[in-house]
Design a protein around this motif. Structure first.
Motif, PDB file in Angstrom:
ATOM      1  N   LEU A 289       0.829  -1.204   0.000  1.00 36.28           N
ATOM      2  CA  LEU A 289       0.000   0.000   0.000  1.00 36.28           C
ATOM      3  C   LEU A 289       0.867   1.259   0.000  1.00 36.28           C
ATOM      4  O   LEU A 289       0.546   2.251  -0.664  1.00 36.28           O
ATOM      5  CB  LEU A 289      -0.934   0.003   1.216  1.00 36.28           C
ATOM      6  CG  LEU A 289      -2.136  -0.938   1.092  1.00 36.28           C
ATOM      7  CD1 LEU A 289      -2.895  -1.010   2.411  1.00 36.28           C
ATOM      8  CD2 LEU A 289      -3.063  -0.490  -0.034  1.00 36.28           C
ATOM      9  N   ARG A 290       1.963   1.203   0.745  1.00 33.56           N
ATOM     10  CA  ARG A 290       2.863   2.371   0.739  1.00 33.56           C
ATOM     11  C   ARG A 290       3.421   2.600  -0.661  1.00 33.56           C
ATOM     12  O   ARG A 290       3.473   3.734  -1.143  1.00 33.56           O
ATOM     13  CB  ARG A 290       3.997   2.177   1.746  1.00 33.56           C
ATOM     14  CG  ARG A 290       3.509   2.277   3.201  1.00 33.56           C
ATOM     15  CD  ARG A 290       4.648   2.550   4.179  1.00 33.56           C
ATOM     16  NE  ARG A 290       5.667   1.505   4.162  1.00 33.56           N
ATOM     17  CZ  ARG A 290       6.924   1.700   3.814  1.00 33.56           C
ATOM     18  NH1 ARG A 290       7.359   2.887   3.471  1.00 33.56           N
ATOM     19  NH2 ARG A 290       7.767   0.684   3.834  1.00 33.56           N
ATOM     20  N   ALA A 291       3.798   1.507  -1.344  1.00 38.41           N
ATOM     21  CA  ALA A 291       4.333   1.656  -2.698  1.00 38.41           C
ATOM     22  C   ALA A 291       3.264   2.200  -3.650  1.00 38.41           C
ATOM     23  O   ALA A 291       3.525   3.088  -4.464  1.00 38.41           O
ATOM     24  CB  ALA A 291       4.870   0.321  -3.204  1.00 38.41           C
ATOM     25  N   LEU A 292       2.052   1.657  -3.506  1.00 43.37           N
ATOM     26  CA  LEU A 292       0.972   2.096  -4.392  1.00 43.37           C
ATOM     27  C   LEU A 292       0.628   3.557  -4.156  1.00 43.37           C
ATOM     28  O   LEU A 292       0.376   4.305  -5.103  1.00 43.37           O
ATOM     29  CB  LEU A 292      -0.275   1.237  -4.166  1.00 43.37           C
ATOM     30  CG  LEU A 292      -0.212  -0.180  -4.728  1.00 43.37           C
ATOM     31  CD1 LEU A 292      -1.417  -0.997  -4.261  1.00 43.37           C
ATOM     32  CD2 LEU A 292      -0.157  -0.163  -6.258  1.00 43.37           C
ATOM     33  N   SER A 293       0.652   3.929  -2.886  1.00 42.05           N
ATOM     34  CA  SER A 293       0.273   5.302  -2.598  1.00 42.05           C
ATOM     35  C   SER A 293       1.352   6.269  -3.096  1.00 42.05           C
ATOM     36  O   SER A 293       1.042   7.352  -3.588  1.00 42.05           O
ATOM     37  CB  SER A 293      -0.057   5.431  -1.107  1.00 42.05           C
ATOM     38  OG  SER A 293       0.669   6.440  -0.500  1.00 42.05           O
ATOM     39  N   ALA A 294       2.606   5.832  -3.063  1.00 43.62           N
ATOM     40  CA  ALA A 294       3.673   6.660  -3.645  1.00 43.62           C
ATOM     41  C   ALA A 294       3.483   6.756  -5.157  1.00 43.62           C
ATOM     42  O   ALA A 294       3.671   7.813  -5.758  1.00 43.62           O
ATOM     43  CB  ALA A 294       5.034   6.072  -3.310  1.00 43.62           C
ATOM     44  N   MET A 295       3.069   5.639  -5.767  1.00 44.92           N
ATOM     45  CA  MET A 295       2.865   5.650  -7.215  1.00 44.92           C
ATOM     46  C   MET A 295       1.686   6.525  -7.613  1.00 44.92           C
ATOM     47  O   MET A 295       1.674   7.093  -8.701  1.00 44.92           O
ATOM     48  CB  MET A 295       2.635   4.234  -7.723  1.00 44.92           C
ATOM     49  CG  MET A 295       3.910   3.497  -8.037  1.00 44.92           C
ATOM     50  SD  MET A 295       3.551   1.772  -8.338  1.00 44.92           S
ATOM     51  CE  MET A 295       2.361   1.903  -9.659  1.00 44.92           C
ATOM     52  N   ALA A 296       0.682   6.567  -6.729  1.00 45.33           N
ATOM     53  CA  ALA A 296      -0.488   7.383  -7.034  1.00 45.33           C
ATOM     54  C   ALA A 296      -0.111   8.852  -7.150  1.00 45.33           C
ATOM     55  O   ALA A 296      -0.777   9.636  -7.815  1.00 45.33           O
ATOM     56  CB  ALA A 296      -1.564   7.192  -5.966  1.00 45.33           C
ATOM     57  N   MET A 297       0.964   9.219  -6.474  1.00 47.37           N
ATOM     58  CA  MET A 297       1.472  10.593  -6.565  1.00 47.37           C
ATOM     59  C   MET A 297       2.162  10.812  -7.907  1.00 47.37           C
ATOM     60  O   MET A 297       2.720  11.854  -8.168  1.00 47.37           O
ATOM     61  CB  MET A 297       2.482  10.874  -5.450  1.00 47.37           C
ATOM     62  CG  MET A 297       1.985  10.548  -4.062  1.00 47.37           C
ATOM     63  SD  MET A 297       1.150  11.956  -3.317  1.00 47.37           S
ATOM     64  CE  MET A 297      -0.516  11.432  -3.232  1.00 47.37           C
ATOM     65  N   GLY A 298       2.225   9.783  -8.711  1.00 49.21           N
ATOM     66  CA  GLY A 298       2.883   9.881 -10.019  1.00 49.21           C
ATOM     67  C   GLY A 298       4.074   8.962 -10.040  1.00 49.21           C
ATOM     68  O   GLY A 298       4.728   8.723  -9.016  1.00 49.21           O
ATOM     69  N   GLY A 299       4.360   8.394 -11.193  1.00 47.82           N
ATOM     70  CA  GLY A 299       5.551   7.576 -11.310  1.00 47.82           C
ATOM     71  C   GLY A 299       5.247   6.107 -11.516  1.00 47.82           C
ATOM     72  O   GLY A 299       4.139   5.642 -11.277  1.00 47.82           O
ATOM     73  N   GLN A 300       6.266   5.424 -11.959  1.00 47.23           N
ATOM     74  CA  GLN A 300       6.203   3.996 -12.257  1.00 47.23           C
ATOM     75  C   GLN A 300       6.699   3.218 -11.038  1.00 47.23           C
ATOM     76  O   GLN A 300       7.406   3.762 -10.202  1.00 47.23           O
ATOM     77  CB  GLN A 300       7.106   3.688 -13.452  1.00 47.23           C
ATOM     78  CG  GLN A 300       6.481   4.033 -14.787  1.00 47.23           C
ATOM     79  CD  GLN A 300       5.242   3.208 -15.043  1.00 47.23           C
ATOM     80  OE1 GLN A 300       5.232   2.009 -14.827  1.00 47.23           O
ATOM     81  NE2 GLN A 300       4.173   3.867 -15.475  1.00 47.23           N
ATOM     82  N   PRO A 301       6.326   1.935 -10.960  1.00 50.49           N
ATOM     83  CA  PRO A 301       6.884   1.130  -9.870  1.00 50.49           C
ATOM     84  C   PRO A 301       8.406   1.074  -9.959  1.00 50.49           C
ATOM     85  O   PRO A 301       8.968   0.887 -11.035  1.00 50.49           O
ATOM     86  CB  PRO A 301       6.268  -0.252 -10.091  1.00 50.49           C
ATOM     87  CG  PRO A 301       5.667  -0.242 -11.455  1.00 50.49           C
ATOM     88  CD  PRO A 301       5.382   1.191 -11.789  1.00 50.49           C
ATOM     89  N   GLY A 302       9.075   1.244  -8.851  1.00 49.45           N
ATOM     90  CA  GLY A 302      10.535   1.239  -8.832  1.00 49.45           C
ATOM     91  C   GLY A 302      11.084  -0.107  -8.417  1.00 49.45           C
ATOM     92  O   GLY A 302      10.330  -1.079  -8.299  1.00 49.45           O
ATOM     93  N   PRO A 303      12.391  -0.184  -8.201  1.00 50.87           N
ATOM     94  CA  PRO A 303      13.015  -1.474  -7.867  1.00 50.87           C
ATOM     95  C   PRO A 303      12.518  -2.067  -6.551  1.00 50.87           C
ATOM     96  O   PRO A 303      12.673  -3.255  -6.324  1.00 50.87           O
ATOM     97  CB  PRO A 303      14.508  -1.140  -7.792  1.00 50.87           C
ATOM     98  CG  PRO A 303      14.598   0.337  -7.694  1.00 50.87           C
ATOM     99  CD  PRO A 303      13.381   0.896  -8.319  1.00 50.87           C
TER     100      PRO A 303
END
Ligand code: FAD
Ligand code: FAD
Lengths: 387, 380
Positions: A289-303
């Protein structure tokens, strides 16, 4: 920051649940909870229902036909469907090639291919791996040689999940053998009905048939089926892999797994092991959820999605292991009839016995496919830790 | 102290090793597994001829007196080839119980023909509710004239379909789970009132669910004493556990060797994958695990005939814990290091992995034996 759901999200969850109860066939649902294997029809009927509703491509942006949901809605959608016993959405069209096409494809390609994915009328499979190119994907050797408006493709793909159900396969092929491996790869869409495409089943250790070899023998593929520029397929390939790894942690299914472990178990020695894996699932879910919420701010999934993939597969394996432990000696009888066919037979042992050991065996795949655990850790150590 | 094999023991080891090499290639084993019985009568006849069926028994009982070390040697080699002939149920369990508790007449009628290869056995102890607890038995034997009548159900009875006689653990007195009041009966596998549901197991063995519906047996069917069957079956199962541990060490050797070979030859990124340190260390851990497994098995084999029952039980449980742990580590690691190939039916690794997994579940898994060991250690 807040974990609580807003009223409109609760209403949304109710809507999804009502839809699942109305549209998911009881027979399919029963297979989920009894651990039976699905047929192609189980997936297709369900996915087409989702498609009609406009929900199948729930991760897509609105302009390509997605519902335009926020992170919370996606989270609820996945969890409610898992709770209701829906089969997971087969990812090859919806989560893999679809986003590649709408990101890198021409308008004509989008028009041609996206509707069939959105409706689930066209089934896709993934032709990346080859006998000599597993972890080292870039060393792939399937060759595509240009011949006017076509490529002539020769080579072998392997481990192709659901190729035997597939209408189309997306393939990485070598279009230039004389440059660095990553620089000579193109991304091709191939109609499985094209002459020269042959599918051979690979039987897994639990007796199941999910994966296949796919032989490509002088297969004629229109140049119009190439996504992105020639020799730039690696960009599509990497984009797709990052998406693949994000979806592969299977948290909602693991939560369902923990719930059924609790229901079945009456052994105190097991209870703590179940609690332990329950907590692991919670940590994973929160990280996701933390990763998804960071992605919702823009950007692609990172490493960092690699860590989710590693933990997600370990957790799935652990749940399967505990389910087998809960069954005990009755995990020993091999009952393929109870796993693969409709039958009126009663199982040997308790109802949950037949799938227990086969599932434990089969789940070993989760730390191998989609990039093995070792490879994921190499990615994290390089890309995040700078080692 | 001397931990080396005698010349005779070495000869036995080489003999079994040769048999496995010649008769149990991967392809051959598949055929044997798919055959009618799931094992080959010609192989069984060869075992009899070579004296392997006589190995654990004293000369008095018509055996050759190699004891548990003999069993260990045979089972370890069998593990390397995933041998399917029912040595464990027939020789170790059935033969073992008859040798330990049988009358002279029973030994003559049952053990002697078994040693000649003419009789096979199965042990029916488990019931649906038992969950590793040997004393959790509710199949009832009631007095009927001079003899007895057996009614109830048994599950996952290995080799039941091939067994001439099934040795049944039945309740003759006491309440469910009580150790007292259990009696062993030797029952003709074709007796009236027996119905079987046969099936293969995950690891290509054969087993059955059995219903006993008023199966009549004579007074001479009792093996050991009435109500006194528990210690006999407990010791037999302990011996079977140690034999299984030996089989598992053979499986581990084989799966480790196959994996080592694979990582030396499979190339990715332009090098053999065995060049990657993470795989090297995992391979090293596999070897360490197999060594610990072998050590605990040897120790248990040396203690399993101790006069002190606690020593025997602790030895069996201790070895089983180690085998569970090592078998899982070697099995999972082998599959992982083979990548996709590891999860197919096509290579031997997955077959060893499945056998090692099932061995853990037989007669109580790692957790069960850890608890049993812990309780025994506290009691001692
Ligand atoms: C059930 C299943 C379904 C699959 N479905 C598909 C599909 O639909 N489409 C598709 O294209 N592919 C699919 N795959 C293939 C999958 O992606 C590959 O199996 C995976 O990439 C590993 O490759 P490999 O099997 O060749 O193993 P290898 O690459 O040979 O790996 C063997 C071992 O070496 C280790 N290793 C390799 N390189 C390194 C390194 N640099 N450092 C440390 N360790 C290393 C690996 O981690 C592994 O333990 C599927 C696989 C499975 C098992
Ligand atoms: C309590 C104590 C007593 C000691 N007594 C003595 C003594 O009496 N005489 C003496 O000469 N020395 C002694 N030593 C020194 C000891 O031998 C060294 O600490 C040891 O060899 C490790 O070297 P290092 O500390 O430089 O660590 P490093 O070599 O820098 O290692 C750091 C880490 O890197 C890892 N590493 C290093 N190389 C590799 C590799 N190739 N692959 C994977 N991992 C690697 C190590 O395993 C370790 O985890 C003692 C050390 C301690 C802690």
């Amino acid at each position: 920051m807040d974990l609580a759901l807003k009223p409109e999200h609760k209403a949304f969850a109710d809507e999804v649940r009502a839809f699942a109860r109305e549209n998911l066939s009881p027979a399919t649902r029963e297979k989920t909870f009894s651990g039976k294997h699905y047929d192609k029809a189980d997936h297709v009927v369900w996915q087409q229902a989702l498609g009609k509703k406009g929900w199948l491509t729930y991760t897509w942006p609105k302009k390509f036909g997605g519902p335009g949901w926020d992170v919370t809605q996606r989270f609820l959608f996945e969890n409610v469907l898992a709770e209701e016993g829906a089969p997971r959405i087969i990812p090859f069209g919806v989560k893999m090639v679809g986003p590649v096409i709408y990101t890198f494809g021409t308008d004509e390609q989008k028009e041609r291919f996206l509707p069939g994915i959105r409706s689930s009328e066209v089934a896709w499979c993934q032709g990346y791996s080859e006998p000599g190119a597993g972890s080292d994907l870039a060393s792939l050797r399937t060759r595509a040689v240009r011949d006017g408006d076509h490529y002539i493709v020769n080579g072998q793909k392997t481990w192709t999940s659901f190729a035997h159900w597939g209408d189309w396969i997306f393939c990485l092929v070598r279009t230039n053998p004389d440059v660095k491996p990553q620089e000579g790869i193109s991304f091709l869409l191939i109609d499985m009905k094209t002459p020269g495409v042959t599918v051979r089943p690979i039987i897994m250790l639990d007796g199941a048939h999910h994966v296949n070899d796919v032989f490509l023998d002088n297969v004629k593929v229109p140049v119009a089926n190439r996504i992105g520029a020639e020799n730039e397929g690696w960009t599509c390939a990497k984009f797709l892999l990052a998406n693949e790894r994000l979806g592969i942690a299977e948290v909602p299914a693991s939560k369902r797994g923990v719930r059924s472990l609790r229901e079945l178990n009456d052994d105190p020695a097991l209870a703590e092991k179940i609690a332990d894996v329950d907590l692991q699932v919670q940590a994973l879910e929160m990280s996701e959820l933390r990763a998804l919420s960071a992605m919702a701010m823009g950007g692609q999934p990172g490493p960092e999605v690699s860590t989710l993939k590693v933990r997600g597969s370990e957790i799935q394996q652990r749940i399967a292991e505990l389910a087998m432990e809960a069954v005990g000696e009755y995990a020993a009888p091999y009952q393929p009839g109870m796993l693969f066919h409709d039958t009126n037979e009663t199982p040997v042992g308790p109802d949950h016995a037949p799938p227990a050991a086969p599932r434990y065996f089969n789940m070993r795949k989760t730390s191998i496919y989609g990039g093995s655990t070792e490879v994921q850790k190499n990615i994290v150590s390089k890309a995040i830790l700078g080692l | 102290m001397d931990l080396s094999l005698s010349d005779e023991q070495k000869q036995l080891q080489e003999g079994v090793e040769r048999f496995v090499r010649e008769k149990y290639t991967f392809e051959n084993r598949k055929k044997i597994a798919a055959s009618e019985r799931g094992w080959l009568p010609e192989n069984w006849a060869q075992f009899a001829e070579l004296g392997w069926l006589a190995i654990p028994f004293s000369e008095e009982d018509g055996g050759i007196g190699f004891g548990p070390i003999g069993t260990m040697i045979v089972m370890e080699q069998f593990g390397k080839g995933l041998v399917l002939e029912p040595f464990l149920p027939t020789v170790v369990l059935g033969g073992g119980m008859i040798a330990a508790a049988g009358t002279a007449a029973q030994k003559e009628a049952l053990l002697a023909p078994m040693i000649e290869g003419k009789k096979q056995f199965a042990l029916a102890w488990l019931e649906r509710q038992s969950r590793y607890n040997l004393a959790d038995v509710s199949l009832k034997a009631t007095k009927e004239g001079n003899g007895w009548s057996l009614s109830g159900q048994k599950g996952v009875v290995y080799n039941a379909a091939s067994a001439d006689d099934i040795i049944v653990l039945a309740r003759t007195a006491g309440s469910a789970r009580e150790e007292k009041g259990l009696t062993l009966f030797v029952v003709d596998g074709k007796a009236k009132g027996i119905t079987r549901r046969d099936y293969p197991t995950q690891d290509a063995q054969r087993a059955s669910e059995i219903t006993f519906d008023k199966v009549s047996v004579g007074a001479d069917a009792v093996l050991g004493t009435v109500d006194g069957g528990f210690p006999v079956v407990e010791d037999a199962v302990d011996r079977a556990i140690v034999a299984l541990c030996a089989e598992a060490t053979g499986c581990m050797d084989a799966i480790n060797a196959a994996t080592l070979d694979y990582i030396k030859t499979r190339k990715q990124f332009g090098v053999a994958i065995g060049k990657f340190q993470v795989l090297q260390h995992r391979m090293v851990d596999c070897f360490t695990n197999a060594q610990e497994a072998r050590s605990m098995t040897l120790m248990a084999s040396l203690k399993i005939e101790d006069k002190d029952a606690i020593v025997r039980h602790k030895a069996a449980s201790g070895a089983k814990v180690q085998i569970g742990k090592s078998g899982k580590f070697c099995g999972q690691s082998a599959v992982q290091m083979h990548g996709g190939m590891g999860v197919t039916d096509e290579l031997s690794v997955s077959h060893y992995f499945k056998r090692l997994t099932m061995i853990d579940l037989m007669f109580g898994n790692q957790q069960h034996h850890l608890t049993r060991y812990s309780n025994l250690a506290i009691a001692a």
